[in-house]
Design an enzyme around this catalytic site. Structure first.
Site, PDB file in Angstrom:
ATOM      1  N   GLN A  74     -75.111  70.678-120.289  1.00 57.68           N
ATOM      2  CA  GLN A  74     -72.994  70.376-120.635  1.00 57.68           C
ATOM      3  C   GLN A  74     -72.999  70.918-118.784  1.00 57.68           C
ATOM      4  O   GLN A  74     -73.631  71.460-118.030  1.00 57.68           O
ATOM      5  CB  GLN A  74     -72.512  70.702-121.192  1.00 57.68           C
ATOM      6  N   ARG A  75     -71.612  70.052-118.298  1.00 59.06           N
ATOM      7  CA  ARG A  75     -70.824  70.502-116.836  1.00 59.06           C
ATOM      8  C   ARG A  75     -70.416  71.723-117.513  1.00 59.06           C
ATOM      9  O   ARG A  75     -69.228  71.077-118.173  1.00 59.06           O
ATOM     10  CB  ARG A  75     -71.258  69.565-115.968  1.00 59.06           C
ATOM     11  N   ARG A  76     -70.080  72.846-116.898  1.00 60.77           N
ATOM     12  CA  ARG A  76     -69.004  73.409-116.745  1.00 60.77           C
ATOM     13  C   ARG A  76     -69.230  74.761-115.995  1.00 60.77           C
ATOM     14  O   ARG A  76     -70.558  75.018-114.737  1.00 60.77           O
ATOM     15  CB  ARG A  76     -69.287  74.741-117.875  1.00 60.77           C
ATOM     16  N   ARG A 163     -63.795  67.939-113.462  1.00 58.47           N
ATOM     17  CA  ARG A 163     -64.383  68.286-112.381  1.00 58.47           C
ATOM     18  C   ARG A 163     -63.482  68.743-111.083  1.00 58.47           C
ATOM     19  O   ARG A 163     -62.836  67.220-110.649  1.00 58.47           O
ATOM     20  CB  ARG A 163     -65.648  67.651-112.079  1.00 58.47           C
ATOM     21  N   GLU A 327     -71.910  62.328-113.411  1.00 61.04           N
ATOM     22  CA  GLU A 327     -70.359  62.734-113.059  1.00 61.04           C
ATOM     23  C   GLU A 327     -70.392  62.084-111.030  1.00 61.04           C
ATOM     24  O   GLU A 327     -71.232  62.566-110.577  1.00 61.04           O
ATOM     25  CB  GLU A 327     -69.925  64.548-112.514  1.00 61.04           C
TER      26      GLU A 327
END
Length: 329
Positions: A74-76, A163, A327
């Site tokens: 995941q993107r965090r 983002r 993304e």
């Protein structure tokens, strides 16, 4: 390079069921439009953006390390400059994305302080509402889910991603004459993507989108949000809605100074359990590499993240399909 016009739709009009024909023509031929009258203006976007930019500029190395997420599923949190490579993932080269990012989702977030958390969380929730209303209007115009409200609500049980992406002025080795793009061509794995961009100070238009085989410039328009339709919208509409390919261009030498670009990007993604037919997706031009007849969005994204974590390993094959960058700009 064309600068053909991109239409502007009022969200308040769309929520009333107005301009359906024009909206359908737009999403079926271009796959993007500007959205106005959505509840607030650029000041609100700038507040959330500035919190992130302040962290990029003034956060210590330790603070950034603490806010970086090592979980590639995941993107965090924080991603440093050139930490990502859309070109590698899409098999369009080996250059990095000349940007740094900060990301948040529904859960498992990391924030540098409470003020950042409060501002971004409120902003995330408000953009989520705008995205839901926008998708409702787009799907209605395209005749998708119109006879099954329950199925639409199930589809809208989403897992969005926000983002902040900051593209600094490029150095000499990243000018357009040497590396033409700051981010490689791709289309989004989303239902729709909402982009609030603040244009380059020197006037350079960095975001380019392919429409009818021709690249068009997509400038920042005050007090609007840019809407890009994604691959999931293309799937559920059986190809009626386009998912346009887009990239972020590098400036030429004479425009290198003052070419920085900032964008807040909100990806309205379906729940990981959203299921689709792989053969049907391929017929629509989505070269999904999953071997089964049916796949979930979670599997599609998981395959993408697998490539993200392994693209620098020489014994792992590169991705072959252009849409596998989750993304975008």
């Amino acid at each position: 390079m064309s600068t053909q016009s991109i239409p502007v739709f009022s969200l308040q009009d769309l929520k009333k069921g107005l301009q359906k024909k024009a909206l359908l023509e737009c999403v079926s031929k271009k796959g993007l439009f500007y959205l106005s009258d959505y509840g607030f203006d650029d000041t609100r976007h700038r507040t959330a953006t500035n919190v992130g930019l302040d962290f990029f500029q003034n956060g210590s190395a330790q603070e950034k390390a603490l806010c970086s997420n090592l979980d590639k599923s995941q993107r965090r949190g924080f991603s440093e400059l050139e930490a990502e490579s859309t070109a590698t993932i899409t098999n369009n080269g080996n250059y990095s994305d000349y940007s740094m990012c900060y990301s948040m989702g529904l859960s498992d977030n990391v924030f540098p302080n409470d003020n950042f958390k409060s501002i971004w969380s409120d902003y995330y929730n408000d953009i989520y509402d705008i995205a839901r209303d926008t998708v409702g209007a787009v799907m209605s115009a395209a005749g998708v889910f119109t006879d099954n409200e329950e199925k639409f609500e199930e589809f809208m049980d989403c897992n969005p991603l926000l983002r902040l992406r900051y593209f600094p002025d490029v150095p000499e080795d990243r000018i357009a004459e040497k590396v033409p793009m700051r981010m490689a061509p791709h289309y989004d794995l989303s239902i729709v993507t909402l982009i609030q961009q603040f244009g380059c100070p020197n006037g350079f238009v960095s975001l380019h989108v392919e429409v009818d085989g021709e690249l068009i410039k997509v400038p920042a328009v005050p007090n609007t949000i840019l809407i890009l339709c994604g691959a999931v919208a293309k799937i559920v509409s059986k190809g009626k809605i386009l998912a346009p390919i887009h990239h972020v261009a590098s400036p030429p030498t004479d425009l290198a100074v003052g070419s920085e670009r900032t964008s807040m990007v909100f990806f309205l993604r379906p729940n990981s359990n959203f299921s689709f037919s792989v053969p049907e997706a391929r017929k629509l031009g989505l070269d999904v590499c999953i071997k089964s007849e049916q796949a979930t969005f979670g599997q599609w994204v998981g395959e993408n993240y697998l490539e993200l974590s392994s693209h620098n390993e020489p014994d792992k094959p590169k991705a072959k399909d252009m849409q596998r960058q989750l993304e975008s700009v």
